[in-house]
Design an enzyme around this catalytic site. Structure first.
Site, short mmCIF file in Angstrom:
data_model
loop_
_atom_site.label_atom_id
_atom_site.label_comp_id
_atom_site.label_asym_id
_atom_site.label_seq_id
_atom_site.Cartn_x
_atom_site.Cartn_y
_atom_site.Cartn_z
N SER A 7 0.85 -1.20 0.00
CA SER A 7 0.00 0.00 0.00
C SER A 7 0.88 1.24 0.00
O SER A 7 2.06 1.18 0.39
CB SER A 7 -0.88 -0.01 1.26
OG SER A 7 -1.47 1.25 1.47
N TYR A 16 -2.11 -1.29 10.38
CA TYR A 16 -2.12 -1.63 8.95
C TYR A 16 -0.83 -1.18 8.27
O TYR A 16 -0.19 -1.94 7.53
CB TYR A 16 -3.33 -0.96 8.30
CG TYR A 16 -3.46 -1.12 6.80
CD1 TYR A 16 -4.04 -2.26 6.26
CD2 TYR A 16 -3.05 -0.11 5.93
CE1 TYR A 16 -4.20 -2.40 4.89
CE2 TYR A 16 -3.20 -0.24 4.56
CZ TYR A 16 -3.78 -1.39 4.05
OH TYR A 16 -3.93 -1.52 2.69
#
Length: 261
Positions: free
Chosen positions: A147, A160
């Site tokens: 990401s 995350y």
């Protein structure tokens, strides 16, 4: 004009019942791949059916398996089913994951463990299980979805962002330890137009305003599509990218290039 030809190859793609995974699978099929896909959705779900339809429309074959990607036994069954159907695994796109946005203080040990099991450990486990088949291919490729949070993050996205940052190290290790028969590459998408990102917009009092604010923060003045992530995957899996391994590519519409104020 460069043509990406993946005819005769088999790609195993996780998280195909929606979002980025479904777009990636579609573009790989368009390049000629047969696709073994999996997801959390049931095999008779709309997402699973849409995945199968998308692949078959491109003239290639698809199978779908519903399972928990964090389970080694489930991963083993997925691989066995893939080999029984197609006879090989040439490309692994380890995409499945979920946002775990809790914040460093509020995050519980249970949330931390869930995040690490799904967003980091599962990629390593699945890569290990696919390794013999990727080596047999001779030109095996592992693409792991990370990401833009692996490069830059914002408050409240812990843990995350920690797992996604660690994937860059995983990609490096797989590339240097498993080459030359296997290349390993990370892909770090920014804002992609998926149900998951819409859920993020919907968490704000004015979802439309927040969506437009996000669009305006991108030099390209839009957010990305799952098919664009798929196009990058197809290129990186092809012989045209044979000298690329051990690195992670950011694909975020230029958002990280613009200082935010």
């Amino acid at each position: 004009m460069l043509t990406i030809d993946l005819k005769g190859k088999t790609a195993l793609v996780t998280g195909v019942s929606n979002g980025v995974g479904q777009g990636v699978a579609k573009i790989l099929a368009k390049a000629g791949c047969n696709i073994s896909g999996c997801g959390r959705s049931a095999e008779n779900s709309e997402g699973a059916k849409a995945f199968i339809d998308n692949i078959e429309k491109e003239g290639t074959q698809a199978i779908y398996t519903a399972h928990d990607i964090t389970s080694i036994k489930a991963q083993e069954k997925l691989i066995q089913k893939t080999i029984a159907t197609f006879g090989s695994i040439d490309i692994l796109v380890s995409n499945a994951g979920v946002n775990v946005f809790e914040g460093a203080e509020k995050c519980s040990e249970e949330q931390w463990q869930f995040n690490m099991e799904l967003n980091l450990k599962s990629h390593w486990q699945l890569s290990k299980l696919c390794k013999p088949y990727l080596e047999k291919s001779g030109k095996g490729v592992i693409l792991i979805m990370t990401s833009n949070h692996s490069n830059y993050t914002i408050p409240g996205c812990f843990p995350y962002n920690v797992a996604k940052t660690a994937i860059k190290g995983l990609v490096q290790s797989l590339a240097i330890e498993w080459g030359p028969k296997i290349r390993a590459i990370g892909i770090a998408p920014g804002f992609i137009d998926t149900k998951g990102n819409q859920k993020w917009f919907d968490s704000f009092p004015d979802a439309a305003k927040e969506r437009q604010r996000t669009i305006d923060a991108h030099p390209v003045k839009r957010i990305g599509t799952s098919e664009e992530i798929g196009a990058l995957c197809a290129f990186l899996a092809s012989d045209a990218a044979a000298f690329i391994s051990g690195t992670t590519y950011l694909i975020d519409g230029g958002r990280s290039a613009l200082m935010q104020d």
